[in-house]
Enzyme design. Sequence first.
Site, PDB file in Angstrom:
ATOM      1  N   LYS A   1       0.869  -1.188   0.000  1.00 50.83           N
ATOM      2  CA  LYS A   1       0.000   0.000   0.000  1.00 50.83           C
ATOM      3  C   LYS A   1       0.896   1.225   0.000  1.00 50.83           C
ATOM      4  CE  LYS A   1      -4.351   1.227   0.121  1.00 50.83           C
ATOM      5  NZ  LYS A   1      -5.540   0.558  -0.447  1.00 50.83           N
TER       6      LYS A   1
ATOM      7  N   ASP B   1      -6.884   4.458  -4.764  1.00 50.70           N
ATOM      8  CA  ASP B   1      -7.573   4.333  -3.470  1.00 50.70           C
ATOM      9  C   ASP B   1      -8.181   5.712  -3.221  1.00 50.70           C
ATOM     10  OD1 ASP B   1      -7.806   2.431  -0.957  1.00 50.70           O
ATOM     11  OD2 ASP B   1      -7.290   4.362  -0.110  1.00 50.70           O
TER      12      ASP B   1
HETATM   13  P1  NDP Z   1     -12.796   7.939  -3.186  1.00 52.27           P
HETATM   14  O1  NDP Z   1     -11.723   8.933  -2.948  1.00 52.27           O
HETATM   15  O2  NDP Z   1     -13.300   7.725  -4.564  1.00 52.27           O
HETATM   16  O3  NDP Z   1     -14.053   8.250  -2.253  1.00 52.27           O
HETATM   17  C1  NDP Z   1     -13.934   8.294  -0.877  1.00 52.27           C
HETATM   18  C2  NDP Z   1     -15.267   8.672  -0.275  1.00 52.27           C
HETATM   19  O4  NDP Z   1     -15.187   8.550   1.148  1.00 52.27           O
HETATM   20  C3  NDP Z   1     -15.654  10.114  -0.554  1.00 52.27           C
HETATM   21  O5  NDP Z   1     -17.043  10.233  -0.580  1.00 52.27           O
HETATM   22  C4  NDP Z   1     -15.048  10.840   0.648  1.00 52.27           C
HETATM   23  O6  NDP Z   1     -15.674  12.073   0.939  1.00 52.27           O
HETATM   24  C5  NDP Z   1     -15.321   9.846   1.754  1.00 52.27           C
HETATM   25  N1  NDP Z   1     -14.295  10.001   2.810  1.00 52.27           N
HETATM   26  C6  NDP Z   1     -12.964   9.892   2.667  1.00 52.27           C
HETATM   27  N2  NDP Z   1     -12.344  10.137   3.838  1.00 52.27           N
HETATM   28  C7  NDP Z   1     -13.320  10.410   4.716  1.00 52.27           C
HETATM   29  C8  NDP Z   1     -13.325  10.743   6.092  1.00 52.27           C
HETATM   30  N3  NDP Z   1     -12.184  10.841   6.784  1.00 52.27           N
HETATM   31  N4  NDP Z   1     -14.535  10.927   6.690  1.00 52.27           N
HETATM   32  C9  NDP Z   1     -15.688  10.829   5.987  1.00 52.27           C
HETATM   33  N5  NDP Z   1     -15.741  10.527   4.682  1.00 52.27           N
HETATM   34  C10 NDP Z   1     -14.585  10.314   4.056  1.00 52.27           C
HETATM   35  O7  NDP Z   1     -12.234   6.565  -2.575  1.00 52.27           O
HETATM   36  P2  NDP Z   1     -12.710   5.079  -2.863  1.00 52.27           P
HETATM   37  O8  NDP Z   1     -14.169   5.026  -3.106  1.00 52.27           O
HETATM   38  O9  NDP Z   1     -11.770   4.507  -3.855  1.00 52.27           O
HETATM   39  O10 NDP Z   1     -12.366   4.380  -1.466  1.00 52.27           O
HETATM   40  C11 NDP Z   1     -13.305   4.320  -0.393  1.00 52.27           C
HETATM   41  C12 NDP Z   1     -12.891   3.220   0.559  1.00 52.27           C
HETATM   42  O11 NDP Z   1     -12.851   1.959  -0.144  1.00 52.27           O
HETATM   43  C13 NDP Z   1     -11.506   3.365   1.190  1.00 52.27           C
HETATM   44  O12 NDP Z   1     -11.527   2.817   2.484  1.00 52.27           O
HETATM   45  C14 NDP Z   1     -10.634   2.498   0.295  1.00 52.27           C
HETATM   46  O13 NDP Z   1      -9.463   2.049   0.966  1.00 52.27           O
HETATM   47  C15 NDP Z   1     -11.579   1.352   0.030  1.00 52.27           C
HETATM   48  N6  NDP Z   1     -11.279   0.557  -1.142  1.00 52.27           N
HETATM   49  C16 NDP Z   1     -11.188   1.112  -2.394  1.00 52.27           C
HETATM   50  C17 NDP Z   1     -10.924   0.325  -3.492  1.00 52.27           C
HETATM   51  C18 NDP Z   1     -10.923   0.874  -4.877  1.00 52.27           C
HETATM   52  O14 NDP Z   1     -10.813   0.073  -5.830  1.00 52.27           O
HETATM   53  N7  NDP Z   1     -11.062   2.162  -5.091  1.00 52.27           N
HETATM   54  C19 NDP Z   1     -10.639  -1.117  -3.351  1.00 52.27           C
HETATM   55  C20 NDP Z   1     -10.831  -1.628  -2.015  1.00 52.27           C
HETATM   56  C21 NDP Z   1     -11.106  -0.801  -0.969  1.00 52.27           C
HETATM   57  P3  NDP Z   1     -14.907  13.448   0.556  1.00 52.27           P
HETATM   58  O15 NDP Z   1     -14.986  13.539  -0.941  1.00 52.27           O
HETATM   59  O16 NDP Z   1     -15.665  14.494   1.254  1.00 52.27           O
HETATM   60  O17 NDP Z   1     -13.480  13.303   1.045  1.00 52.27           O
END
Ligand code: NDP
Length: 444
Positions: free
Chosen positions: A125, A165
């Site tokens: 990571k 991510d």
């Molecule tokens: P994105 O950046 O596309 O979206 C993240 C989302 O989560 C946004 O809506 C963001 O809101 C919100 N968010 C992020 N940090 C916080 C916080 N501290 N408190 C509240 N809301 C928060 O990321 P992904 O969708 O890619 O990833 C989301 C999760 O899924 C993560 O945990 C990631 O590790 C996991 N994941 C992702 C994969 C992938 O293929 N993308 C694969 C496996 C797991 P805002 O825009 O306001 O920051």
Amino acid sequence: MEYVDQVLAAVKEKNAYEPEFLQTVTEVLNSLRPVMARHPEFQKAKLLERLVEPERIISFRVPWVDDQGEYHINRGFRVQFNSAIGPYKGGLRFHPSVNQSILKFLGFEQIFKNSLTGLPIGGGKGGCDFDPKGKSDNEVMRFCQSFMTELYRHIGPDCDVPAGDIGVGGREIGYLYGQYKRITGQYAGVLTGKGLTYGGSLARTEATGYGLCYYTDEMLRDNGKSFEGKTVVISGSGNVAIYANQKATQLGAKVVAMSDSNGYIYDPNGIDYKVIQEIKEVKRARIKTYLDYVPTAQYVEGCRKIWTIPCDIALPCATQNELDVEGAQALISNGCFAVAEGANMPTTLEATELFQSKGVLFGPAKAANAGGVATSALEMSQNSARMSWTFEEVDQKLHDIMVNIYHNSAKAAAEYGMEGDLVAGANIAGFLKVANAMMAQGLV
Ligand code: NDP
């Protein structure tokens, strides 16, 4: 003292300032107790002590210039945790909260998740405390170019293959890939999540959200339930959340709430994923903007109360520890019967225990969200073979992988006397393959 307790005590002492890393190590090691009891050779080989120590951590300076000409310095990382079963594989996170603890937790989880996919990928990571929010495309590009100018020397298609991510989507992967190619002169499959015109895989964008729903669907079916006619709450509105909404809706459910870090929206008529896609992927705006499209919906400031919205199924898809005991209690008292984690470790240890003790079906992240990395591995295969599969082919493989992950986890839990505990099952099934590979490769 029992072996697992000894290791946990040592990990706590050595990593006292890394709470997220300690949280995941505690969860995983606790569920490996019955495995250690059955395999004394693992203790003799000090397998757990080796497992909790990353093979390598690279930390580096990332200097860049903003549009006003001001200099900025960020801290970049790559945690190369475990390569027993394949090249390191795991995403890059760009978020101001990024630090070594968070990346070690994510890298550690990634070892078992990648093993569960059945594909030959090790765990890694990386990321940076850079915040892409509010930055211009040119600023993001200059940052990505600087980040890759250091990272390129540590990665490679047979060594370490990063992906996206939080904060790293198609735009960032494109800039990173361009710089890698420019420095090395190699058109290599060194990143996944690439655009379709330069080596990306169809269905990679959708894969984590779709995979989450395929896993959840299998978990529901195995317990005589389904998505059909159910109400779903999804936290987050990023890559995972958007496509989880699309697939859950296709499977007959209604998604009534979604969030970002500022607040959440509630639309009892069901949220169309295409609206969220436009707000987040095209306009890069806040979720509150949903009211411009659907004025009858409600917006609530602050994201943590999203779990008070009544639902049958909850899919936390934002970030770590976003669902605590208070949220879990609200969900349970409103009749929620299934939770599956799209984000990594979104549920606190206490909230997970509460769900399990109340009989809520609980699908842990390393199993439920493995579809993203699985499809990344499919992208690697396509790049190596210089070919591309159709959307349907990739989607079918993804579906099969998620169904297998569910059943392998359920089977492992039952074999070790913890029937129905999908958290323990995922940890055990993921661990055994890595452990056997480490044993075979000697003391490394
Ligand atoms: P994105 O950046 O596309 O979206 C993240 C989302 O989560 C946004 O809506 C963001 O809101 C919100 N968010 C992020 N940090 C916080 C916080 N501290 N408190 C509240 N809301 C928060 O990321 P992904 O969708 O890619 O990833 C989301 C999760 O899924 C993560 O945990 C990631 O590790 C996991 N994941 C992702 C994969 C992938 O293929 N993308 C694969 C496996 C797991 P805002 O825009 O306001 O920051």
